[in-house]
Design a protein around this motif. Structure first.
Motif, PDB file in Angstrom:
ATOM      1  N   TYR A   6       3.761  11.599  11.531  1.00 48.55           N
ATOM      2  CA  TYR A   6       2.496  10.106  11.855  1.00 48.55           C
ATOM      3  C   TYR A   6       2.017  10.046  10.583  1.00 48.55           C
ATOM      4  CZ  TYR A   6      -1.080   7.848  14.195  1.00 48.55           C
ATOM      5  OH  TYR A   6      -2.276   6.956  14.396  1.00 48.55           O
ATOM      6  N   PRO A   7       1.113  11.133   9.911  1.00 45.30           N
ATOM      7  CA  PRO A   7       0.824  10.323   9.163  1.00 45.30           C
ATOM      8  C   PRO A   7       1.395   9.795   7.381  1.00 45.30           C
ATOM      9  CG  PRO A   7       0.107  12.621   8.527  1.00 45.30           C
ATOM     10  CD  PRO A   7       1.333  12.270   9.917  1.00 45.30           C
ATOM     11  N   SER A   8       2.573  10.330   7.909  1.00 44.76           N
ATOM     12  CA  SER A   8       3.615  10.528   6.555  1.00 44.76           C
ATOM     13  C   SER A   8       4.052   8.764   6.641  1.00 44.76           C
ATOM     14  CB  SER A   8       4.654  10.831   6.187  1.00 44.76           C
ATOM     15  OG  SER A   8       4.106  12.751   6.287  1.00 44.76           O
ATOM     16  N   VAL A   9       4.340   8.797   7.688  1.00 47.85           N
ATOM     17  CA  VAL A   9       4.688   6.809   8.090  1.00 47.85           C
ATOM     18  C   VAL A   9       4.354   6.290   8.167  1.00 47.85           C
ATOM     19  CG1 VAL A   9       7.343   7.792   8.815  1.00 47.85           C
ATOM     20  CG2 VAL A   9       5.717   7.412  10.622  1.00 47.85           C
ATOM     21  N   ASN A  10       3.244   6.085   8.717  1.00 47.16           N
ATOM     22  CA  ASN A  10       1.977   5.445   9.663  1.00 47.16           C
ATOM     23  C   ASN A  10       0.865   4.950   8.466  1.00 47.16           C
ATOM     24  OD1 ASN A  10       3.239   4.935  11.504  1.00 47.16           O
ATOM     25  ND2 ASN A  10       1.955   6.628  12.584  1.00 47.16           N
ATOM     26  N   TYR A  11       0.734   5.762   7.874  1.00 48.89           N
ATOM     27  CA  TYR A  11      -0.564   5.949   6.255  1.00 48.89           C
ATOM     28  C   TYR A  11       0.229   5.515   4.618  1.00 48.89           C
ATOM     29  CZ  TYR A  11      -3.796   8.574  10.143  1.00 48.89           C
ATOM     30  OH  TYR A  11      -4.262   8.463  10.760  1.00 48.89           O
ATOM     31  N   ASN A  12       1.513   4.841   4.958  1.00 46.83           N
ATOM     32  CA  ASN A  12       2.383   4.865   3.838  1.00 46.83           C
ATOM     33  C   ASN A  12       2.859   2.937   4.307  1.00 46.83           C
ATOM     34  OD1 ASN A  12       4.541   4.920   1.809  1.00 46.83           O
ATOM     35  ND2 ASN A  12       3.529   6.529   1.026  1.00 46.83           N
ATOM     36  N   CYS A  13       2.767   2.355   3.831  1.00 50.05           N
ATOM     37  CA  CYS A  13       3.793   1.507   3.306  1.00 50.05           C
ATOM     38  C   CYS A  13       4.790   1.153   2.395  1.00 50.05           C
ATOM     39  CB  CYS A  13       2.865  -0.130   3.552  1.00 50.05           C
ATOM     40  SG  CYS A  13       1.602  -0.509   4.556  1.00 50.05           S
ATOM     41  N   ALA A  14       4.928   1.488   1.628  1.00 50.84           N
ATOM     42  CA  ALA A  14       6.227   1.482   0.536  1.00 50.84           C
ATOM     43  C   ALA A  14       7.035   2.835   0.062  1.00 50.84           C
ATOM     44  CB  ALA A  14       5.201   1.692  -1.311  1.00 50.84           C
ATOM     45  N   SER A  15       6.663   4.181  -1.111  1.00 56.50           N
ATOM     46  CA  SER A  15       7.197   4.539  -0.365  1.00 56.50           C
ATOM     47  C   SER A  15       8.053   6.187   0.043  1.00 56.50           C
ATOM     48  CB  SER A  15       7.139   5.861  -2.358  1.00 56.50           C
ATOM     49  OG  SER A  15       5.809   6.550  -1.524  1.00 56.50           O
ATOM     50  N   LEU A  74       0.858  -1.311   0.410  1.00 54.80           N
ATOM     51  CA  LEU A  74      -0.038   0.151  -0.026  1.00 54.80           C
ATOM     52  C   LEU A  74       0.940   1.118  -0.243  1.00 54.80           C
ATOM     53  CD1 LEU A  74      -2.626  -1.635   2.657  1.00 54.80           C
ATOM     54  CD2 LEU A  74      -3.295  -0.109   0.119  1.00 54.80           C
ATOM     55  N   ASP A  75       0.630   2.087  -1.199  1.00 57.79           N
ATOM     56  CA  ASP A  75       1.659   3.378  -0.738  1.00 57.79           C
ATOM     57  C   ASP A  75       0.738   4.649  -0.013  1.00 57.79           C
ATOM     58  OD1 ASP A  75       3.572   5.026  -1.604  1.00 57.79           O
ATOM     59  OD2 ASP A  75       3.116   5.151  -3.664  1.00 57.79           O
ATOM     60  N   ARG A  76       0.701   5.993  -1.206  1.00 60.10           N
ATOM     61  CA  ARG A  76      -1.081   6.221   0.455  1.00 60.10           C
ATOM     62  C   ARG A  76      -1.503   5.983   0.483  1.00 60.10           C
ATOM     63  NH1 ARG A  76      -4.252  10.350  -0.989  1.00 60.10           N
ATOM     64  NH2 ARG A  76      -4.697   9.590  -3.056  1.00 60.10           N
ATOM     65  N   ILE A  77      -2.190   5.493   1.819  1.00 60.69           N
ATOM     66  CA  ILE A  77      -2.992   5.230   3.039  1.00 60.69           C
ATOM     67  C   ILE A  77      -4.615   6.286   3.014  1.00 60.69           C
ATOM     68  CG2 ILE A  77      -4.122   4.500   3.988  1.00 60.69           C
ATOM     69  CD1 ILE A  77      -1.664   2.388   4.456  1.00 60.69           C
ATOM     70  N   GLY A  78      -4.873   6.504   1.461  1.00 67.32           N
ATOM     71  CA  GLY A  78      -6.405   7.764   1.779  1.00 67.32           C
ATOM     72  C   GLY A  78      -7.382   7.372   2.611  1.00 67.32           C
ATOM     73  N   GLU A  79      -7.589   6.547   2.606  1.00 66.87           N
ATOM     74  CA  GLU A  79      -9.045   6.040   2.682  1.00 66.87           C
ATOM     75  C   GLU A  79      -9.004   5.917   4.321  1.00 66.87           C
ATOM     76  OE1 GLU A  79      -6.866   3.899   0.745  1.00 66.87           O
ATOM     77  OE2 GLU A  79      -7.584   3.669  -1.197  1.00 66.87           O
ATOM     78  N   THR A  80     -10.001   6.794   4.735  1.00 66.32           N
ATOM     79  CA  THR A  80     -10.310   6.960   5.998  1.00 66.32           C
ATOM     80  C   THR A  80     -10.793   5.354   6.922  1.00 66.32           C
ATOM     81  OG1 THR A  80     -12.744   6.365   6.161  1.00 66.32           O
ATOM     82  CG2 THR A  80     -11.225   9.203   5.737  1.00 66.32           C
ATOM     83  N   LEU A  81     -11.247   3.846   6.306  1.00 61.14           N
ATOM     84  CA  LEU A  81     -11.238   3.236   6.699  1.00 61.14           C
ATOM     85  C   LEU A  81      -9.712   2.332   7.765  1.00 61.14           C
ATOM     86  CD1 LEU A  81     -12.445   0.220   8.165  1.00 61.14           C
ATOM     87  CD2 LEU A  81     -12.288  -0.207   5.779  1.00 61.14           C
ATOM     88  N   ILE A  82      -9.399   2.399   6.326  1.00 59.10           N
ATOM     89  CA  ILE A  82      -7.949   1.919   6.345  1.00 59.10           C
ATOM     90  C   ILE A  82      -6.640   2.788   7.710  1.00 59.10           C
ATOM     91  CG2 ILE A  82      -5.396   0.895   5.896  1.00 59.10           C
ATOM     92  CD1 ILE A  82      -6.880   0.125   3.668  1.00 59.10           C
TER      93      ILE A  82
END
Length: 478
Positions: A225-234, A59-67
């Motif tokens: 927080y959002p950069s490192v926790n809502y992104n699993c790739a780039s 998962l790259d940018r995780i923008g979905e509120t659920l996740i």
């Protein structure tokens, strides 16, 4: 429970879902719910479902509120549980040190995988620990938990490692945060060391030079927080090699988090390494920081998104600094008394997948365009020197510690396996100081002697050779 995410939907599912929705109700106002979810009421969220057919691995940018909410829930659950545990233990015995093994900062999304965010636990634990760890430098590859030690100075957590070798002892004594527990004493002292050697004997002698002293981290790498926790790739595959670049080029750096936003003026440069999602609060703080004379370096997609990882509309977040959206080129801009520097791309050697997270940080190399990063640091300082400038082997890692502010500095060198090589060191003269006396200490060989020093207008210069495991320059300014 902070273990692997796959176990969550099948264990205490109702309790977990209840906690998820309770967290949302406590975190957001109804106005924020309308903006975030599209309706003015609190949602009834369920856990995201993963399977072999629906893998989350890249998962790259995780923008979905659920996740995003599920990640937040996991991180907050860990914090809440261990806060209760610490408070209970401290209620029984205030002198007891409380901690847990959250492990270090590695090259994957630890919030997504394990519910761990090193900034969120600031001032929560007294200690964490390292296990199964063998520091080394071989064939240009550095294996170190240095990031863990660096982050400890920001979240105020002592890192417990073993004293089985001189290298591990030196690493822990030099880089670690020595936390003081009233009625207990300092964590991280030599009290648990059973190893007997000239190096460990030296560290027993100089404990007063290490406790309650300021480590000099001129450069701070920000992990939002959002950069490192809502992104699993780039984000991770660029940020981690960027930090490796600073390590191997002997840059005096630390690691900071959202929780350190009020403390950034203790640093000279803040590095935004691919921090794609960043809040207006941070942009405001960085602008104030630069106007007072600080430097900021941003790379790639930094500030393309807001704190919810949503595209910034109508303008890019860096417009306020560059005067325009990033144009794919290196730029340097004056902001008040400070500098803003933009690097358009961090070029890396490998793409990462968290499918096998045990291996993602193995054999990691600096960024390909490392010279561009070093230029950016030089430009961001306004050409005034950092605390030190070192020309020496990459496997030799330094740490500067003020024994007496602006009067006496210890510059420690920990050798992870580099060959015995010439070492050229420049150390900045503190304001108002024009002279310096330098003593070289190499415990392993018994060296403890004054050495020649060249005095310049803004710095002193010393030449020596790297020691086998550890050496120190004790510098007195006058």
């Amino acid at each position: 429970d902070h273990r692997d995410l796959h176990s969550f939907p099948t264990r205490r599912s109702s309790d977990l879902i209840e906690h998820l929705n309770k967290m949302i109700r406590e975190k957001y106002t109804l106005d924020e719910c309308e903006e975030r979810y599209g309706f003015r009421e609190y949602p009834d969220m369920l856990a995201p479902q993963w399977s072999q057919a629906n893998k989350p691995w890249r998962l790259d940018r995780i923008g979905e509120t659920l996740i995003q909410d599920w990640i937040d829930h996991r991180i907050s659950m860990l914090k809440e549980f261990y806060t209760k545990m610490k408070n209970y233990v401290k209620s029984k015995s205030k002198t007891t040190a409380v901690g847990m093994n959250i492990k270090g900062i590695h090259g994957h999304n630890r919030g997504f995988n394990h519910g761990v965010d090193h900034g969120v636990v600031k001032d929560l634990f007294d200690w964490s620990c390292i296990d199964g760890y063998h520091p080394s430098f071989k064939d240009g590859v550095l294996n170190t938990e240095l990031r863990f030690f660096k982050a400890a100075h920001s979240n105020h957590m002592n890192i417990e490692s073993d004293f089985s070798t001189d290298l591990k002892c030196a690493e822990g004594q030099v880089f670690n945060y020595k936390k003081f527990i009233p009625g207990h004493g300092h964590l991280g002292d030599m009290g648990d060391c059973h190893l007997v050697s000239p190096t460990t004997y030296y560290f027993r002698e100089i404990q007063n030079r290490l406790m309650d002293k300021k480590h000099v981290h001129d450069v701070a790498v920000l992990r939002t927080y959002p950069s490192v926790n809502y992104n699993c790739a780039s984000v991770h595959e660029k940020l981690y090699p960027l930090e490796q670049t600073l390590i191997l080029h002997h840059i005096p750096f630390g690691i900071i988090f959202d929780e350190n936003i009020e403390e950034i003026e203790k640093h000279r440069i803040i590095v935004l390494g691919e921090q794609e999602a960043i809040s207006d609060k941070w942009l405001d703080a960085l602008e104030r920081f630069m106007k007072k004379g600080g430097g900021v370096i941003a790379t790639g997609k930094t500030a393309s998104y807001n704190h919810w990882y949503r595209p910034r509309q109508p303008v890019h977040g860096l417009v306020r600094f560059l005067g325009h959206a990033p144009a794919g080129k290196y730029e340097e801009v004056s902001i008040g008394k400070g500098k803003f520097v933009y690097i358009p791309e961090l070029k890396v050697h490998q793409k990462w997948s968290i499918e096998d997270w045990f291996s993602v940080d193995a054999g990691i190399k600096p960024v390909i365009n490392e010279q561009e990063v070093l230029k950016a640091i030089n430009d961001a300082t306004g050409k005034t020197p950092l605390i030190y400038d070192i020309d020496g082997p990459q496997g030799l890692l330094p740490e500067a510690i003020w024994v007496s502010e602006n009067k006496e500095l210890d510059l420690h060198f920990v050798n992870y396996g580099a060959e015995n090589m010439p070492l050229s060191v420049k150390v900045a003269l503190p304001k108002g100081k024009t002279k310096a006396a330098v003593k070289l200490i190499v415990p392993d060989t018994g060296i403890n002697e004054s050495i020649d020093v060249s005095i310049g207008k803004v710095s002193i210069s010393v030449n020596l050779r790297s020691a086998k495991v550890y050496s120190c320059l004790q510098i007195k300014f006058s």
